[in-house]
Design an enzyme around this catalytic site. Structure first.
Site, PDB file in Angstrom:
ATOM      1  N   HIS A  13      -1.660   1.192  -3.533  1.00  0.00           N
ATOM      2  CA  HIS A  13      -2.390   0.665  -2.355  1.00  0.00           C
ATOM      3  C   HIS A  13      -2.701  -0.804  -2.628  1.00  0.00           C
ATOM      4  O   HIS A  13      -3.563  -1.125  -3.449  1.00  0.00           O
ATOM      5  CB  HIS A  13      -3.694   1.440  -2.133  1.00  0.00           C
ATOM      6  CG  HIS A  13      -4.482   0.949  -0.941  1.00  0.00           C
ATOM      7  ND1 HIS A  13      -5.014   1.807  -0.011  1.00  0.00           N
ATOM      8  CD2 HIS A  13      -4.825  -0.293  -0.531  1.00  0.00           C
ATOM      9  CE1 HIS A  13      -5.656   1.104   0.915  1.00  0.00           C
ATOM     10  NE2 HIS A  13      -5.557  -0.173   0.616  1.00  0.00           N
ATOM     11  N   HIS A  15      -2.869  -4.978  -0.870  1.00  0.00           N
ATOM     12  CA  HIS A  15      -2.780  -5.956   0.229  1.00  0.00           C
ATOM     13  C   HIS A  15      -2.159  -7.232  -0.315  1.00  0.00           C
ATOM     14  O   HIS A  15      -2.725  -7.865  -1.214  1.00  0.00           O
ATOM     15  CB  HIS A  15      -4.169  -6.266   0.792  1.00  0.00           C
ATOM     16  CG  HIS A  15      -4.836  -5.068   1.391  1.00  0.00           C
ATOM     17  ND1 HIS A  15      -4.696  -4.737   2.724  1.00  0.00           N
ATOM     18  CD2 HIS A  15      -5.592  -4.100   0.839  1.00  0.00           C
ATOM     19  CE1 HIS A  15      -5.373  -3.623   2.966  1.00  0.00           C
ATOM     20  NE2 HIS A  15      -5.922  -3.203   1.842  1.00  0.00           N
ATOM     21  N   LYS A  99       0.387   4.390   7.718  1.00  0.00           N
ATOM     22  CA  LYS A  99      -1.033   4.182   7.428  1.00  0.00           C
ATOM     23  C   LYS A  99      -1.896   4.409   8.655  1.00  0.00           C
ATOM     24  O   LYS A  99      -1.672   3.807   9.705  1.00  0.00           O
ATOM     25  CB  LYS A  99      -1.233   2.749   6.932  1.00  0.00           C
ATOM     26  CG  LYS A  99      -2.680   2.355   6.707  1.00  0.00           C
ATOM     27  CD  LYS A  99      -3.255   2.971   5.447  1.00  0.00           C
ATOM     28  CE  LYS A  99      -4.749   2.731   5.338  1.00  0.00           C
ATOM     29  NZ  LYS A  99      -5.136   2.073   4.120  1.00  0.00           N
ATOM     30  N   HIS A 136      -7.147   5.690   5.752  1.00  0.00           N
ATOM     31  CA  HIS A 136      -8.422   5.030   5.467  1.00  0.00           C
ATOM     32  C   HIS A 136      -9.467   6.008   5.981  1.00  0.00           C
ATOM     33  O   HIS A 136      -9.681   6.117   7.188  1.00  0.00           O
ATOM     34  CB  HIS A 136      -8.514   3.674   6.186  1.00  0.00           C
ATOM     35  CG  HIS A 136      -9.787   2.957   5.876  1.00  0.00           C
ATOM     36  ND1 HIS A 136      -9.852   1.824   5.106  1.00  0.00           N
ATOM     37  CD2 HIS A 136     -11.072   3.255   6.197  1.00  0.00           C
ATOM     38  CE1 HIS A 136     -11.108   1.436   4.974  1.00  0.00           C
ATOM     39  NE2 HIS A 136     -11.876   2.296   5.634  1.00  0.00           N
ATOM     40  N   HIS A 174      -8.266   5.145  -1.532  1.00  0.00           N
ATOM     41  CA  HIS A 174      -9.531   4.613  -2.054  1.00  0.00           C
ATOM     42  C   HIS A 174     -10.702   5.568  -1.851  1.00  0.00           C
ATOM     43  O   HIS A 174     -11.658   5.253  -1.156  1.00  0.00           O
ATOM     44  CB  HIS A 174      -9.838   3.220  -1.500  1.00  0.00           C
ATOM     45  CG  HIS A 174      -9.596   3.013  -0.033  1.00  0.00           C
ATOM     46  ND1 HIS A 174     -10.104   3.839   0.944  1.00  0.00           N
ATOM     47  CD2 HIS A 174      -8.895   2.059   0.627  1.00  0.00           C
ATOM     48  CE1 HIS A 174      -9.726   3.392   2.121  1.00  0.00           C
ATOM     49  NE2 HIS A 174      -8.984   2.332   1.962  1.00  0.00           N
ATOM     50  N   ASP A 247      -6.205  -1.332  -4.097  1.00  0.00           N
ATOM     51  CA  ASP A 247      -6.793  -1.919  -2.886  1.00  0.00           C
ATOM     52  C   ASP A 247      -7.187  -3.375  -3.141  1.00  0.00           C
ATOM     53  O   ASP A 247      -8.152  -3.870  -2.557  1.00  0.00           O
ATOM     54  CB  ASP A 247      -7.988  -1.112  -2.379  1.00  0.00           C
ATOM     55  CG  ASP A 247      -8.294  -1.400  -0.919  1.00  0.00           C
ATOM     56  OD1 ASP A 247      -7.506  -2.101  -0.262  1.00  0.00           O
ATOM     57  OD2 ASP A 247      -9.340  -0.925  -0.428  1.00  0.00           O
TER      58      ASP A 247
HETATM   59  O1  DOR Z   1     -12.146  -3.867   1.363  1.00  0.00           O
HETATM   60  C1  DOR Z   1     -11.159  -3.716   2.050  1.00  0.00           C
HETATM   61  N1  DOR Z   1     -10.336  -4.734   2.344  1.00  0.00           N
HETATM   62  N2  DOR Z   1     -10.915  -2.513   2.559  1.00  0.00           N
HETATM   63  C2  DOR Z   1      -9.932  -2.304   3.430  1.00  0.00           C
HETATM   64  O2  DOR Z   1      -9.784  -1.200   3.854  1.00  0.00           O
HETATM   65  C3  DOR Z   1      -9.112  -3.430   3.926  1.00  0.00           C
HETATM   66  C4  DOR Z   1      -9.084  -4.522   2.975  1.00  0.00           C
HETATM   67  C5  DOR Z   1      -8.538  -5.806   3.569  1.00  0.00           C
HETATM   68  O3  DOR Z   1      -7.498  -5.773   4.207  1.00  0.00           O
HETATM   69  O4  DOR Z   1      -9.155  -6.844   3.347  1.00  0.00           O
HETATM   70 ZN    ZN Z   2      -6.887  -1.423   1.600  1.00  0.00          ZN
END
Ligand code: DOR
Ligand code: ZN
Length: 347
Positions: A13, A15, A99, A136, A174, A247
């Protein structure tokens, strides 16, 4: 000095964002991880297989020469997602998961699902073909306290969905509560959970005691200590249903350090140092490999990485930069609030 050799890990997971931010952060993942499930919450989101194929190319173009890294693409589920497009993405090997963001749950989730009944044709198709759904797991109704959002999601959304589609493979991403850990453990099949590095280290005090600390704010928000301990027990247990999904979610500092700061903690750069520390503290260094490198591939039906990495415990603390500078701006690195002694030996 002590060395620990494990299979090269994956991040289930992550970003990576796009453009200058992508170029600024990708190396922190590709240096250590072989693969990552890449989140689709760009602006606009990655909804179709054409979006995912183009995003994959942009990620690969940003990977430093010499690193081998495979982005595992996901599609962002909307109420208008076409089941045929999803199936074609799965059959071609491009799409590894879809997702589900409940609308409004987190960063860039406004195109997410408001009424899960509207997404049922896609979910039914996924159950049929064996394509996992990443969730999520938080409700967004204003009457539910933010610290209860995960527990209420399990009861009102996840459990009914699993009863309706028992063949649908679901990754509860998460996980932040004992409720989540217990629910996963109770289930016989088709449910697994990812756990972040930071939720093994911080509880909600990190965000709120001694002033508001925006760099410890993420979603789902960190809970009280008893939940952190349940997450630690699950992650270090060796149970195949729990694996690493960092995450890691970079935001530039001005968007964190303001009156309405974004959710997200950036851990890619020091995640393995933090995890080795946690697993050693729990007397479970021998289970770090299961959590970071074995259980995830088993769940996603992918081979374990052939290569290994070596983690070394140094006599003196290992230093990481406080911030990563990107073309988009500075990103603050997660501070675990204790010295780190373990680090990956660079080959
Ligand atoms: O803390 C987070 N940041 N939780 C999420 O679900 C998304 C992520 C983000 O894209 O910044
Ligand atoms: Zn995330």
């Amino acid at each position: 000095m002590q060395d620990l050799v494990i299979r090269r890990p994956d991040d289930w997971h992550l970003h990576l964002r796009d453009g200058g931010m992508l170029r600024g952060v990708i190396a922190d993942t590709s240096r250590h991880f072989a693969r990552a499930i890449v989140m689709p919450n760009l602006v606009p989101p990655v909804v179709t297989i054409a979006d995912a194929a183009a995003y994959r190319e942009r990620i690969l173009a940003a990977v430093p020469a010499g690193d081998r890294f495979e982005p595992l693409m996901t599609l962002y589920l909307t109420e208008g997602t076409d089941p045929d497009d999803v199936e074609a993405g799965f059959r071609s090997g491009l799409v590894k998961a879809v997702k589900l963001y409940p609308a409004g749950a987190t960063t860039n989730s406004s195109s997410g699902v408001r009424d899960i009944a509207k997404a049922m044709p896609v979910l039914e198709r996924m159950a049929e073909i064996g394509l996992p759904l990443c969730v999520h797991g938080e409700v967004t109704t204003p009457d539910v306290d933010i610290f209860d959002r995960e527990a209420v999601f399990i009861e009102t959304v996840l459990d009914p969905l699993r009863r309706r589609l028992p063949d649908l493979r679901i990754t509860m991403e998460h996980v932040t509560t004992k409720d989540g850990v217990d629910y996963i453990k109770e289930q016989a099949a088709n449910l697994a959970g990812s756990i972040t590095t930071h939720h093994l280290i911080i509880n909600r005090n990190a965000i709120l005691v001694g002033g508001i600390k925006p760099h410890y704010y993420c979603l789902p928000v960190a809970k009280r200590e008893s939940h952190r301990l349940a997450l630690r027990a699950a992650a270090t247990s060796g149970d195949v249903r729990f694996f690493l999904g960092t995450d890691s979610a970079p935001h530039v500092d001005p968007l964190k350090e303001c009156a309405c700061g974004c959710a997200g903690i950036y851990t890619s750069i020091n995640t393995l140092s933090c995890l080795a520390h946690v697993f050693e503290e729990e007397g479970a260094l021998d289970r770090l490999e299961a959590f970071a490198s074995l259980n995830g591939p088993a769940w996603y039906g992918l081979p374990v990485n052939a290569e290994t990495i070596t983690l070394r415990k140094h006599a003196e603390p290992v230093r990481y930069p406080a911030k990563v500078e990107t073309e988009a701006g500075p990103v603050t690195v997660f501070d675990p609030m204790f010295p780190l002694y373990w680090a990956v030996v660079q080959s």
